[in-house]
Design an enzyme around this catalytic site. Structure first.
Site, PDB file in Angstrom:
ATOM      1  N   GLU A   1      -8.827  11.944   9.934  1.00 18.11           N
ATOM      2  CA  GLU A   1      -9.791  10.870   9.708  1.00 18.11           C
ATOM      3  C   GLU A   1     -10.513  10.508  10.999  1.00 18.11           C
ATOM      4  OE1 GLU A   1      -8.058   7.234   8.326  1.00 18.11           O
ATOM      5  OE2 GLU A   1      -9.951   6.543   7.532  1.00 18.11           O
TER       6      GLU A   1
ATOM      7  N   SER B   1     -10.396   2.636  -1.777  1.00 16.53           N
ATOM      8  CA  SER B   1     -11.774   3.076  -2.031  1.00 16.53           C
ATOM      9  C   SER B   1     -11.832   4.022  -3.219  1.00 16.53           C
ATOM     10  CB  SER B   1     -12.335   3.807  -0.800  1.00 16.53           C
ATOM     11  OG  SER B   1     -12.180   3.023   0.334  1.00 16.53           O
TER      12      SER B   1
ATOM     13  N   SER C   1      -2.919   0.978   2.307  1.00 17.80           N
ATOM     14  CA  SER C   1      -2.806  -0.431   2.702  1.00 17.80           C
ATOM     15  C   SER C   1      -2.244  -1.289   1.575  1.00 17.80           C
ATOM     16  CB  SER C   1      -4.174  -0.980   3.097  1.00 17.80           C
ATOM     17  OG  SER C   1      -4.668  -0.298   4.206  1.00 17.80           O
TER      18      SER C   1
ATOM     19  N   GLN D   1      -7.190   6.552  -1.827  1.00 19.52           N
ATOM     20  CA  GLN D   1      -6.134   6.426  -0.824  1.00 19.52           C
ATOM     21  C   GLN D   1      -5.334   5.143  -1.039  1.00 19.52           C
ATOM     22  OE1 GLN D   1      -6.951   5.297   3.362  1.00 19.52           O
ATOM     23  NE2 GLN D   1      -6.287   7.349   3.862  1.00 19.52           N
ATOM     24  N   GLY D   2      -4.084   5.267  -1.399  1.00 22.31           N
ATOM     25  CA  GLY D   2      -3.226   4.100  -1.621  1.00 22.31           C
ATOM     26  C   GLY D   2      -2.290   3.896  -0.449  1.00 22.31           C
TER      27      GLY D   2
END
Lengths: 299, 387
Positions: free
Chosen positions: B249, B163, B131, B128-129
Site C-alpha cells: 500500500e 471502502s 479497522s 478491506q476489513g
C-alpha cells in the site's frame, strides 16, 4: 532508469567525506571560529590538489572530467562538514581565473541579493569582475562568512546563476542531513524524566520531519544535477534552503538550552544556511522562476 | 544517477500509449459518484480491457497470473494511464493492490487459483476489513473474534472504514483467533481470512464522509461462518501477513496521483491567469513553490522505484517519507486551489472542491501522519520506542 548512485559515485562521496573528516573535523571548525573566519590557504590548496575545484574541467585541461552529479555529491559533503570559504565561486572560476582550479587562488562572487560580498578580504579575484572592488567590512551574522559592503553589486553572476544555485543547494542539503544526525544523536543520549528524550513523540516527530525535508531536498538536488533543467535547479535550491534553515532550527530545538549556546555547533549550521539562502537565488526568485515555468508548461 | 529509460522501457511506453489512444475513446460515459453499482460495472469494464490487453496485474508475479513487470515498467504504466486520463483503479483497488498481492505472496496454490484470476479480470471486488471502532491506528488491538467450530471460524464483531463494502464480493478480514492476554502480545493471535460478503450475518451500513460521499461503510459480523480453508497464512500469523499487504500500500500507490496533482497545478495556473489572480505575487509564488514540491515528489517516486528494483519489487519504508511529504503537499495544493477559485471554492459542484474535501483524509488514511512519523523516527533514524 536507475536513479541510485553508481558505485563510483558512492566511492567518490565516501572519499570526500573521509578527506574532510580528517582535514576539517570539529577541532578545525572551532579553530576557524576562534580565528574570526580567516581562510586557511593551506586547506584551500589541499582542496585544489584533491580536485575539488577542477572536478568538472576536462582532463586535457588538468581537470578531473566529471559532471554536475559528481560535483553535487562533493559539495554535499562540504556542506555537511561546514567547510568555509567561497567554494562555489572558486569552483565556477576554475579554468577562467588562473589558480582557481589548483586552489592557489581564492575567488569570490557577487552572488548575494544585495550590496554585500563574502570573503572579500581573502579573495584574489571576483567571478566575472575585472578587478577587486573596494568595500567596507561589516559584522557578519555567520562567524565563518566575513562580509564586506560594496558600492555597486552589479550583475556579473548572471551566466553562473543556475550552476551556482545548484552547488549551493548541495551545500545546504549536506548541512540539512548533518543536522538530522546531530539531532538524532543528541535525542538518543540526553535523558530527561528517566528516559532518552528521543523516546518522546514530540521530539521524535521533529526529527522525522527533519529527515523528510532533507530527503525530499536531496532527491530534487540529484535530479536537477542530472537534468540541469533551470526549473528543477530552482526547485532544488528552494527546497534545500528550506531544509537547511528549518532543520538547523529544529536541531537547535532538540538540543534545548544547549542548542542556544556558542559551544554547540548548531548555530553555525543555521547561520551559514541563512547566508546560502541569500546566495545565487533567493526563495522568492526561485518561486517566481518556478511559477513562470509552470505557466509555460501548462499552456 | 540515471533518469533515462532503457530502449525496452521506451518501447513499453510507446505500445501502451498506442493502446490507450485506441481504447479510451471506446469507454462508456462515467457513472455518477453515488451510483455504486454503476461505478462497479464501469471499473470492471476497464479492468477487463486491461486484462484482455495483457496489462492486468502488470507488477504481479507471473506465477500469480501477473506479467512480472519491473517496478520501472509499473511506474511507466501508472504515469501513462494517468496522463492519458484513463480510469482510476476504483473499486478494484483492494483486490489489485492489497488482497491480491497478499494472496500471491502468502496463499496456497489453491487459494491463488480461486481468488486471483477473478481480481485480474475485474469479475470480483474486494474490500478491506481491518479497522475497528476501537482499533484504528492501533490496529493490533482489534477485537473481532473468530472461534473455531469444526471446519469453520465463527466470527463476531464489527469493522469500520470499509471502502467499497457495498459492492464487494470478498473481504480481506483481520480477526482475533487467540485472545489478548498477559502471555500473548496483542499483535500475535490475529489471522487473515477471505470472507464472502454474502455470508449470513454480514450487515453493511454506509458511512457518510465529510465530502458527502458514501465511500466507506460500517460492517457488523454476527456469528458469520467462514471456512478455515479461507485463512491465508498460519493461524495467529495474520499480523505478519498484514504487514506484507501494508508495505504494498505504501509503495507505488500514489504514483498516478502525483502525476494528477502536477496536471491539476497546470490547470490552476491557467485558471489563475484567466481570472487575474496570477497577478497576486503571493499566490503566484505559492503555485511556483508547489510546482517545485511536486516536481521533487515525482523524483522521489522514481528514487523509491529504483530502490525497490534492488529489493525485488517489495517497497521499503521509504514509502513513509514519501507519504508524509505527499499528504501535506496534496492538502496545500487544494487549499491553494481555493485561493485561485475565490468564492467559487464554496460551490460544491466544482471538482476541485470535492478534491479539497477528500484531501483531508490523506493525513489520516493508511496510517496517520503521526504514525508515519513514529515509523520514520524509530525504523529509519533508530530513535527508541516510547510514548
Amino acid at each position: 532508469m536507475d536513479f541510485r548512485l553508481t558505485e563510483e559515485q558512492q566511492d567518490l562521496r565516501a572519499g570526500v567525506r573521509d578527506l574532510l573528516a580528517g582535514r576539517y573535523g570539529r577541532e578545525a571548525l572551532r579553530a576557524s571560529v576562534d580565528s574570526g573566519g580567516a581562510l586557511d590557504r593551506g586547506l584551500w590548496r589541499e582542496l585544489g590538489g584533491a580536485g575539488f575545484f577542477a572536478l568538472r574541467l576536462p582532463e586535457p585541461d588538468g581537470g578531473v572530467g566529471l559532471g554536475l552529479p559528481e560535483a553535487v555529491l562533493v559539495f554535499e559533503e562540504a556542506g555537511r562538514a561546514l567547510l568555509p570559504g567561497p567554494l562555489v565561486a572558486t569552483h565556477l572560476a576554475a579554468g577562467t581565473v588562473p589558480g582557481a582550479a589548483e586552489g592557489t587562488a581564492v575567488v569570490t562572487a557577487l552572488d548575494l541579493d544585495g550590496p554585500l560580498v563574502a570573503h572579500l578580504a581573502d579573495a584574489d579575484a571576483v567571478l566575472g569582475v575585472p578587478s577587486l572592488p573596494s568595500g567596507e567590512p561589516v559584522r557578519s551574522a555567520d562567524p565563518l562568512t566575513p562580509l564586506h559592503r560594496v558600492a555597486a553589486p552589479g550583475s556579473a553572476v548572471a551566466a553562473y546563476r543556475d550552476e551556482g544555485a545548484l552547488l549551493t543547494a548541495a551545500l545546504q542539503t549536506g548541512s540539512a542531513l548533518r543536522t538530522v544526525e546531530l539531532a538524532v544523536r543528541y535525542a538518543q543520549e540526553r535523558e530527561q524524566f528517566g528516559q532518552p528524550i528521543g523516546a518522546f513523540q514530540a521530539v521524535k516527530h521533529l526529527c522525522a520531519q527533519m529527515l523528510v525535508r532533507a530527503e525530499v531536498a536531496r532527491t530534487a538536488l540529484y535530479a536537477a544535477a542530472v537534468t540541469a533543467d533551470p526549473a528543477e535547479v530552482a526547485g532544488a535550491k528552494l527546497l534545500a534552503d528550506e531544509a537547511a534553515v528549518r532543520n538547523a532550527r529544529d536541531c537547535l530545538q532538540v538540543h534545548g538550552g544547549m542548542g542556544f549556546t556558542w559551544e554547540a555547533d548548531v548555530h553555525l549550521h543555521l547561520k551559514r544556511a541563512w547566508v546560502r539562502a541569500r546566495q545565487w537565488r533567493t526563495a522568492g526568485e526561485a518561486e517566481e522562476a518556478l511559477a513562470a515555468e509552470l505557466l509555460t508548461a501548462a499552456r | 544517477m540515471d533518469l533515462t529509460y532503457t530502449e525496452e522501457e521506451q518501447d513499453f511506453r510507446a505500445r501502451l500509449r498506442v493502446w490507450l489512444g485506441k481504447t479510451l475513446p471506446e469507454l462508456p460515459a462515467k457513472p455518477s459518484p453515488d451510483d455504486w453499482p454503476g461505478r462497479r460495472a464501469y471499473d470492471a469494464g476497464w479492468q477487463r480491457r486491461l486484462y484482455d490487453a495483457g496489462y492486468a496485474g502488470l507488477h504481479w508475479p507471473v506465477d500469480a497470473g501477473g506479467r512480472g513487470a519491473t517496478p520501472t515498467q509499473h511506474l511507466i504504466f501508472l504515469e501513462e494511464t494517468e496522463r492519458a486520463g484513463a480510469p482510476y483503479v476504483g473499486a478494484n483497488f483492494v483486490g489489485l493492490l492489497h488482497a491480491g498481492p497478499t494472496i500471491a505472496a502468502e496463499g496456497t496454490a489453491a487459494q491463488r487459483a480461486r481468488w486471483l484470476p477473478p481480481v485480474l479480470r475485474g469479475d470480483e471486488v474486494w474490500c478491506q476489513g481491518f479497522s475497528e471502532p476501537g482499533a484504528g491506528s492501533d490496529l493490533a488491538s482489534l477485537r473481532t473474534r473468530a472461534v473455531r467450530d469444526g471446519d469453520d471460524y465463527v466470527i463476531t464483531g464489527s469493522k469500520i472504514w470499509t471502502s467499497h463494502a457495498e459492492v464487494a464480493d470478498w473481504c480481506e478480514l483481520l480477526v482475533r483467533t487467540d485472545p489478548i492476554s498477559e502471555a500473548v502480545p496483542k499483535h500475535r493471535g490475529i489471522s487473515w481470512l477471505a470472507m464472502p460478503m454474502d455470508a449470513p450475518g454480514v450487515t453493511v451500513r454506509p458511512l457518510r464522509t465529510l465530502a458527502g460521499s458514501t465511500e466507506f461503510a460500517e460492517m457488523f459480523l454476527d456469528e458469520v461462518r467462514v471456512p478455515v480453508a479461507n485463512r491465508v497464512g498460519a493461524e495467529n500469523d495474520g499480523w505478519r501477513v498484514t504487514m506484507v499487504t501494508l508495505s504494498f500500500e505504501r509503495g507505488t500507490a500514489f504514483v498516478g496521483e502525483v502525476v494528477a496533482c502536477r496536471r491539476t497545478l497546470g490547470e490552476l495556473a491557467r485558471t489563475a491567469k484567466a481570472n487575474g489572480r496570477w497577478d497576486d505575487p503571493v499566490l503566484r509564488r505559492r503555485l511556483g513553490r508547489l510546482y517545485g514540491e511536486f516536481g521533487a515528489l515525482w523524483r522521489l517516486t522514481q528514487w523509491n522505484v529504483s530502490e525497490s528494483e534492488r529489493t525485488g519489487g517489495v517497497p521499503g519504508i521509504g514509502g513513509s517519507v514519501f507519504k508524509l511529504a505527499y499528504s501535506h503537499a496534496r492538502q496545500e495544493l487544494y487549499d491553494t486551489a481555493a485561493e485561485v477559485l475565490g468564492a467559487d471554492s464554496l460551490v460544491l459542484d466544482e471538482e476541485w472542491v470535492l478534491d479539497r474535501l477528500s484531501s483531508l483524509s490523506y493525513t489520516i488514511a493508511a496510517g496517520t501522519s503521526q504514525i508515519q512519523q513514529n515509523i520514520v523516527a524509530e525504523r529509519i533514524l533508530g530513535l527508541p520506542k516510547g510514548r
